[in-house]
Design a protein around this motif. Structure first.
Motif, PDB file in Angstrom:
ATOM      1  N   MET A 135       0.678  -1.085  -0.253  1.00 15.91           N
ATOM      2  CA  MET A 135      -0.307  -0.015  -0.014  1.00 15.91           C
ATOM      3  C   MET A 135       0.831   1.116  -0.053  1.00 15.91           C
ATOM      4  SD  MET A 135      -2.988  -1.491  -0.556  1.00 15.91           S
ATOM      5  CE  MET A 135      -3.789   0.227   0.082  1.00 15.91           C
ATOM      6  N   LEU A 136       2.207   1.252   0.431  1.00 11.60           N
ATOM      7  CA  LEU A 136       2.409   2.580   0.437  1.00 11.60           C
ATOM      8  C   LEU A 136       3.493   2.864  -0.545  1.00 11.60           C
ATOM      9  CD1 LEU A 136       4.583   1.826   3.848  1.00 11.60           C
ATOM     10  CD2 LEU A 136       2.767   3.566   3.460  1.00 11.60           C
ATOM     11  N   GLU A 137       3.808   1.530  -1.729  1.00 13.65           N
ATOM     12  CA  GLU A 137       4.608   2.134  -2.968  1.00 13.65           C
ATOM     13  C   GLU A 137       3.670   1.864  -3.589  1.00 13.65           C
ATOM     14  OE1 GLU A 137       8.091  -1.582  -1.560  1.00 13.65           O
ATOM     15  OE2 GLU A 137       6.633  -2.103  -2.867  1.00 13.65           O
ATOM     16  N   LYS A 138       2.735   1.998  -2.981  1.00 11.47           N
ATOM     17  CA  LYS A 138       1.447   2.366  -4.464  1.00 11.47           C
ATOM     18  C   LYS A 138       1.595   3.919  -4.215  1.00 11.47           C
ATOM     19  CE  LYS A 138      -0.787  -2.509  -6.126  1.00 11.47           C
ATOM     20  NZ  LYS A 138       0.119  -1.963  -7.577  1.00 11.47           N
ATOM     21  N   HIS A 139       1.226   4.048  -3.191  1.00  7.89           N
ATOM     22  CA  HIS A 139       0.845   5.699  -2.886  1.00  7.89           C
ATOM     23  C   HIS A 139       1.674   6.439  -3.848  1.00  7.89           C
ATOM     24  CE1 HIS A 139       0.415   9.014  -0.643  1.00  7.89           C
ATOM     25  NE2 HIS A 139       1.464   9.132  -0.060  1.00  7.89           N
ATOM     26  N   ALA A 140       3.322   5.855  -2.845  1.00 12.29           N
ATOM     27  CA  ALA A 140       4.217   6.593  -3.786  1.00 12.29           C
ATOM     28  C   ALA A 140       4.236   6.202  -4.825  1.00 12.29           C
ATOM     29  CB  ALA A 140       5.708   6.050  -3.105  1.00 12.29           C
ATOM     30  N   VAL A 141       3.818   5.271  -5.923  1.00 11.97           N
ATOM     31  CA  VAL A 141       3.789   5.290  -7.076  1.00 11.97           C
ATOM     32  C   VAL A 141       2.225   6.418  -7.750  1.00 11.97           C
ATOM     33  CG1 VAL A 141       2.887   4.424  -9.057  1.00 11.97           C
ATOM     34  CG2 VAL A 141       4.306   3.377  -8.284  1.00 11.97           C
TER      35      VAL A 141
END
Length: 252
Positions: free
Chosen positions: A108-114
């Motif tokens: 979820m954090l990495e997809k937020h960063a995208v």
């Protein structure tokens, strides 16, 4: 350290990039029970030396959370930075998305960063869409059979995507009335040729072996989406450090 020293931990960018991690810094400050000041908004392009945020309070508490915070913020900022680079290359002509190739526990954090970097999210979970890949086709026996099985169990609002590699597979996927066709590991010239076989209402996604360096070759291929696993599975973290100021014991 006696545990009574107080001071400030300053988050500093050590290279240019896109800052991502405001919520990490804020929530960790809450857990550590230190004060927090955010100086730069999420998604801001920063340069070397930019002051991003500050923690103030017990230096023992600040130091106990320093490495965890930096690890997360550096990684998320690296993802946002690389995504922004990809988005700038395509200049709005094609949509850039991530994949499910994310770090365990950090999806979820990495997809937020995208998204902070200007990209879009692909499936977050397996049940967000049906994606039929080569192994599924092998088990089912054909694309047609795999799609029929999927349609029997998936809701009418669930999109169905099929990964294809050959002209015959493209035609079979079109005949099966799928929603999305993924052209995997094809050259730009091959993609342009295969795109002519696919009706406009079917979304065309490209994947496999595309990097930031080769991305521009695929922009005018006629596809709608390029999914880049490299945005999350092999990204370089943005260099961010914490500088401690203070350290003298409070006078009571």
């Amino acid at each position: 350290m006696t545990g009574q020293e107080r001071g400030t931990g300053r988050f500093l960018a050590k290279e240019d990039g896109v800052f991502c991690g405001v919520d990490i810094i804020r929530e960790m400050a809450h857990l550590l029970q230190v004060n927090v000041t955010i100086h730069i908004a999420e998604g801001t392009v920063v340069t070397r030396g930019t002051l991003l945020a500050e923690w103030s309070g017990s230096l023992q508490d600040i130091l106990s959370g320093e490495r965890v915070a930096l690890n997360l913020v550096q990684r998320l900022s690296g993802i946002a930075t690389q995504t922004r680079q990809a988005v700038e290359v395509v200049a709005g002509r094609i949509r850039i998305t991530d994949t499910r190739k994310t770090t365990p526990g950090l999806r979820m954090l990495e997809k937020h960063a995208v998204r902070v970097g200007g990209g879009y999210s692909h499936r977050g979970r397996l049940d967000d869409a049906v994606m039929i890949k080569d192994n599924h086709i092998t088990v089912a026996g054909s694309i047609t059979e795999a799609v029929m099985r999927a349609k029997r169990v998936a809701g009418h609002t669930t999109p169905i995507e099929v990964e294809v590699e050959t002209e015959a597979e493209v035609l079979e996927a079109v005949a099966a009335k799928v929603d999305i066709i993924m052209l995997d590991n094809r050259t730009p010239a091959e993609i342009k040729q295969l795109r002519q076989l696919i009706p406009p209402h079917i979304t065309v996604e490209l994947s496999g072996g595309i990097t930031i360096d080769t991305l521009s070759d695929f922009v005018d291929s006629g596809a709608d989406v390029i999914s880049l696993g490299a945005l999350t599975h092999s990204v370089t973290a943005l260099d961010i450090s914490m500088k401690i100021e203070g350290g003298k014991k409070d006078v009571i």
